[in-house]
Scaffold this motif. Sequence first.
Motif, PDB file in Angstrom:
ATOM      1  N   HIS A  23       0.835  -1.194   0.000  1.00  0.00           N
ATOM      2  CA  HIS A  23       0.000   0.000   0.000  1.00  0.00           C
ATOM      3  C   HIS A  23       0.873   1.248   0.000  1.00  0.00           C
ATOM      4  CE1 HIS A  23       0.992  -0.740   4.224  1.00  0.00           C
ATOM      5  NE2 HIS A  23       0.929   0.580   4.357  1.00  0.00           N
ATOM      6  N   PHE A  24       0.214   2.393  -0.212  1.00  0.00           N
ATOM      7  CA  PHE A  24       0.882   3.678  -0.071  1.00  0.00           C
ATOM      8  C   PHE A  24      -0.019   4.603   0.731  1.00  0.00           C
ATOM      9  CE2 PHE A  24      -1.348   3.801  -4.126  1.00  0.00           C
ATOM     10  CZ  PHE A  24      -1.988   5.025  -4.123  1.00  0.00           C
ATOM     11  N   HIS A  25       0.594   5.639   1.282  1.00  0.00           N
ATOM     12  CA  HIS A  25      -0.096   6.595   2.135  1.00  0.00           C
ATOM     13  C   HIS A  25      -0.327   7.884   1.356  1.00  0.00           C
ATOM     14  CE1 HIS A  25       0.686   4.326   5.926  1.00  0.00           C
ATOM     15  NE2 HIS A  25       1.585   3.782   5.117  1.00  0.00           N
ATOM     16  N   VAL A  26      -1.493   8.484   1.567  1.00  0.00           N
ATOM     17  CA  VAL A  26      -1.857   9.718   0.885  1.00  0.00           C
ATOM     18  C   VAL A  26      -2.168  10.780   1.934  1.00  0.00           C
ATOM     19  CG1 VAL A  26      -3.413  10.781  -0.795  1.00  0.00           C
ATOM     20  CG2 VAL A  26      -2.947   8.321  -0.925  1.00  0.00           C
ATOM     21  N   LEU A  27      -1.614  11.962   1.736  1.00  0.00           N
ATOM     22  CA  LEU A  27      -1.909  13.111   2.590  1.00  0.00           C
ATOM     23  C   LEU A  27      -2.457  14.223   1.705  1.00  0.00           C
ATOM     24  CD1 LEU A  27       1.535  12.583   3.917  1.00  0.00           C
ATOM     25  CD2 LEU A  27      -0.297  12.709   5.570  1.00  0.00           C
ATOM     26  N   TYR A  28      -3.541  14.819   2.128  1.00  0.00           N
ATOM     27  CA  TYR A  28      -4.126  15.940   1.399  1.00  0.00           C
ATOM     28  C   TYR A  28      -4.795  16.853   2.417  1.00  0.00           C
ATOM     29  CZ  TYR A  28      -7.004  18.649  -1.786  1.00  0.00           C
ATOM     30  OH  TYR A  28      -7.597  19.687  -2.477  1.00  0.00           O
ATOM     31  N   ASN A  29      -4.242  18.043   2.598  1.00  0.00           N
ATOM     32  CA  ASN A  29      -4.714  18.965   3.637  1.00  0.00           C
ATOM     33  C   ASN A  29      -4.783  18.223   4.976  1.00  0.00           C
ATOM     34  OD1 ASN A  29      -4.834  21.105   1.837  1.00  0.00           O
ATOM     35  ND2 ASN A  29      -6.951  20.700   1.298  1.00  0.00           N
ATOM     36  N   ASP A  30      -5.952  18.171   5.602  1.00  0.00           N
ATOM     37  CA  ASP A  30      -6.082  17.481   6.893  1.00  0.00           C
ATOM     38  C   ASP A  30      -6.520  16.033   6.740  1.00  0.00           C
ATOM     39  OD1 ASP A  30      -5.359  19.744   8.323  1.00  0.00           O
ATOM     40  OD2 ASP A  30      -7.424  20.475   8.452  1.00  0.00           O
ATOM     41  N   PHE A  31      -6.575  15.527   5.512  1.00  0.00           N
ATOM     42  CA  PHE A  31      -7.043  14.165   5.247  1.00  0.00           C
ATOM     43  C   PHE A  31      -5.861  13.225   5.067  1.00  0.00           C
ATOM     44  CE2 PHE A  31     -10.331  16.999   3.744  1.00  0.00           C
ATOM     45  CZ  PHE A  31     -11.499  16.414   4.216  1.00  0.00           C
ATOM     46  N   THR A  32      -6.057  11.975   5.481  1.00  0.00           N
ATOM     47  CA  THR A  32      -5.066  10.928   5.228  1.00  0.00           C
ATOM     48  C   THR A  32      -5.798   9.670   4.770  1.00  0.00           C
ATOM     49  OG1 THR A  32      -5.121  10.101   7.504  1.00  0.00           O
ATOM     50  CG2 THR A  32      -3.484  11.793   7.000  1.00  0.00           C
ATOM     51  N   ALA A  33      -5.107   8.879   3.983  1.00  0.00           N
ATOM     52  CA  ALA A  33      -5.690   7.629   3.500  1.00  0.00           C
ATOM     53  C   ALA A  33      -4.577   6.646   3.188  1.00  0.00           C
ATOM     54  CB  ALA A  33      -6.533   7.884   2.248  1.00  0.00           C
ATOM     55  N   ILE A  34      -4.963   5.378   3.137  1.00  0.00           N
ATOM     56  CA  ILE A  34      -4.064   4.308   2.712  1.00  0.00           C
ATOM     57  C   ILE A  34      -4.739   3.587   1.557  1.00  0.00           C
ATOM     58  CG2 ILE A  34      -2.915   2.157   3.375  1.00  0.00           C
ATOM     59  CD1 ILE A  34      -2.842   3.240   6.260  1.00  0.00           C
ATOM     60  N   ILE A  35      -4.000   3.421   0.464  1.00  0.00           N
ATOM     61  CA  ILE A  35      -4.515   2.784  -0.751  1.00  0.00           C
ATOM     62  C   ILE A  35      -3.743   1.501  -0.996  1.00  0.00           C
ATOM     63  CG2 ILE A  35      -4.932   3.047  -3.228  1.00  0.00           C
ATOM     64  CD1 ILE A  35      -6.417   5.167  -1.552  1.00  0.00           C
ATOM     65  N   GLU A  36      -4.471   0.399  -1.181  1.00  0.00           N
ATOM     66  CA  GLU A  36      -3.837  -0.877  -1.509  1.00  0.00           C
ATOM     67  C   GLU A  36      -3.381  -0.836  -2.965  1.00  0.00           C
ATOM     68  OE1 GLU A  36      -4.696  -5.656  -1.538  1.00  0.00           O
ATOM     69  OE2 GLU A  36      -6.128  -4.342  -0.533  1.00  0.00           O
ATOM     70  N   ILE A  37      -2.163  -1.268  -3.199  1.00  0.00           N
ATOM     71  CA  ILE A  37      -1.574  -1.179  -4.535  1.00  0.00           C
ATOM     72  C   ILE A  37      -2.192  -2.195  -5.497  1.00  0.00           C
ATOM     73  CG2 ILE A  37       0.557  -1.476  -5.881  1.00  0.00           C
ATOM     74  CD1 ILE A  37       2.044  -0.341  -3.384  1.00  0.00           C
ATOM     75  N   ASN A  38      -2.373  -3.430  -5.078  1.00  0.00           N
ATOM     76  CA  ASN A  38      -2.844  -4.472  -6.004  1.00  0.00           C
ATOM     77  C   ASN A  38      -4.276  -4.263  -6.478  1.00  0.00           C
ATOM     78  OD1 ASN A  38      -0.386  -5.917  -6.004  1.00  0.00           O
ATOM     79  ND2 ASN A  38      -0.929  -6.854  -4.068  1.00  0.00           N
ATOM     80  N   THR A  39      -5.137  -3.785  -5.588  1.00  0.00           N
ATOM     81  CA  THR A  39      -6.550  -3.619  -5.934  1.00  0.00           C
ATOM     82  C   THR A  39      -6.938  -2.165  -6.169  1.00  0.00           C
ATOM     83  OG1 THR A  39      -7.206  -3.415  -3.618  1.00  0.00           O
ATOM     84  CG2 THR A  39      -7.186  -5.645  -4.572  1.00  0.00           C
ATOM     85  N   LEU A  40      -6.040  -1.244  -5.836  1.00  0.00           N
ATOM     86  CA  LEU A  40      -6.310   0.189  -5.878  1.00  0.00           C
ATOM     87  C   LEU A  40      -7.592   0.531  -5.127  1.00  0.00           C
ATOM     88  CD1 LEU A  40      -5.224   1.164  -9.495  1.00  0.00           C
ATOM     89  CD2 LEU A  40      -3.910   1.256  -7.372  1.00  0.00           C
ATOM     90  N   SER A  41      -7.717  -0.051  -3.943  1.00  0.00           N
ATOM     91  CA  SER A  41      -8.874   0.228  -3.105  1.00  0.00           C
ATOM     92  C   SER A  41      -8.438   0.998  -1.859  1.00  0.00           C
ATOM     93  CB  SER A  41      -9.589  -1.062  -2.713  1.00  0.00           C
ATOM     94  OG  SER A  41      -8.716  -1.916  -2.009  1.00  0.00           O
ATOM     95  N   LEU A  42      -9.338   1.828  -1.368  1.00  0.00           N
ATOM     96  CA  LEU A  42      -9.113   2.577  -0.151  1.00  0.00           C
ATOM     97  C   LEU A  42      -9.255   1.613   1.016  1.00  0.00           C
ATOM     98  CD1 LEU A  42      -8.852   5.433   1.209  1.00  0.00           C
ATOM     99  CD2 LEU A  42     -11.347   5.453   1.231  1.00  0.00           C
ATOM    100  N   ILE A  43      -8.181   1.439   1.788  1.00  0.00           N
ATOM    101  CA  ILE A  43      -8.264   0.491   2.901  1.00  0.00           C
ATOM    102  C   ILE A  43      -8.330   1.181   4.261  1.00  0.00           C
ATOM    103  CG2 ILE A  43      -7.312  -1.488   1.697  1.00  0.00           C
ATOM    104  CD1 ILE A  43      -4.610  -0.956   2.923  1.00  0.00           C
ATOM    105  N   GLU A  44      -8.036   2.481   4.290  1.00  0.00           N
ATOM    106  CA  GLU A  44      -8.135   3.206   5.553  1.00  0.00           C
ATOM    107  C   GLU A  44      -8.153   4.694   5.272  1.00  0.00           C
ATOM    108  OE1 GLU A  44      -5.180   3.879   9.263  1.00  0.00           O
ATOM    109  OE2 GLU A  44      -5.556   1.789   8.741  1.00  0.00           O
ATOM    110  N   GLY A  45      -8.882   5.443   6.078  1.00  0.00           N
ATOM    111  CA  GLY A  45      -8.892   6.889   5.982  1.00  0.00           C
ATOM    112  C   GLY A  45      -9.942   7.421   5.034  1.00  0.00           C
ATOM    113  N   LYS A  46      -9.780   8.699   4.697  1.00  0.00           N
ATOM    114  CA  LYS A  46     -10.764   9.374   3.852  1.00  0.00           C
ATOM    115  C   LYS A  46     -10.088  10.518   3.110  1.00  0.00           C
ATOM    116  CE  LYS A  46     -15.266  11.521   4.002  1.00  0.00           C
ATOM    117  NZ  LYS A  46     -16.423  11.896   4.772  1.00  0.00           N
TER     118      LYS A  46
END
Length: 86
Positions: A23-46
Amino acid sequence: MPEICRFYGIIIKMFFDDHNPPHFHVLYNDFTAIIEINTLSLIEGKLPPRALGLTMEWASINQEKLKEFWEAAKRLQPLGKIAPLE
């Protein structure tokens, strides 16, 4: 946690020797998320819908490179950068 890309205020990072699934981590303003690489699905955050859409577009273009970076991070090797969306 190395930053591997930045575009439109979205920051993409990946931890060294992180837990599965890949997975990789995404930061955008006050939001954070984790995206699974194989499925490109959001696995945590918003993310706001536009930021999530841009992140998914970027990830789908760079999915193979993200897999390579994940393997390098597992081996504690330098990751470098992935081109941003333009």
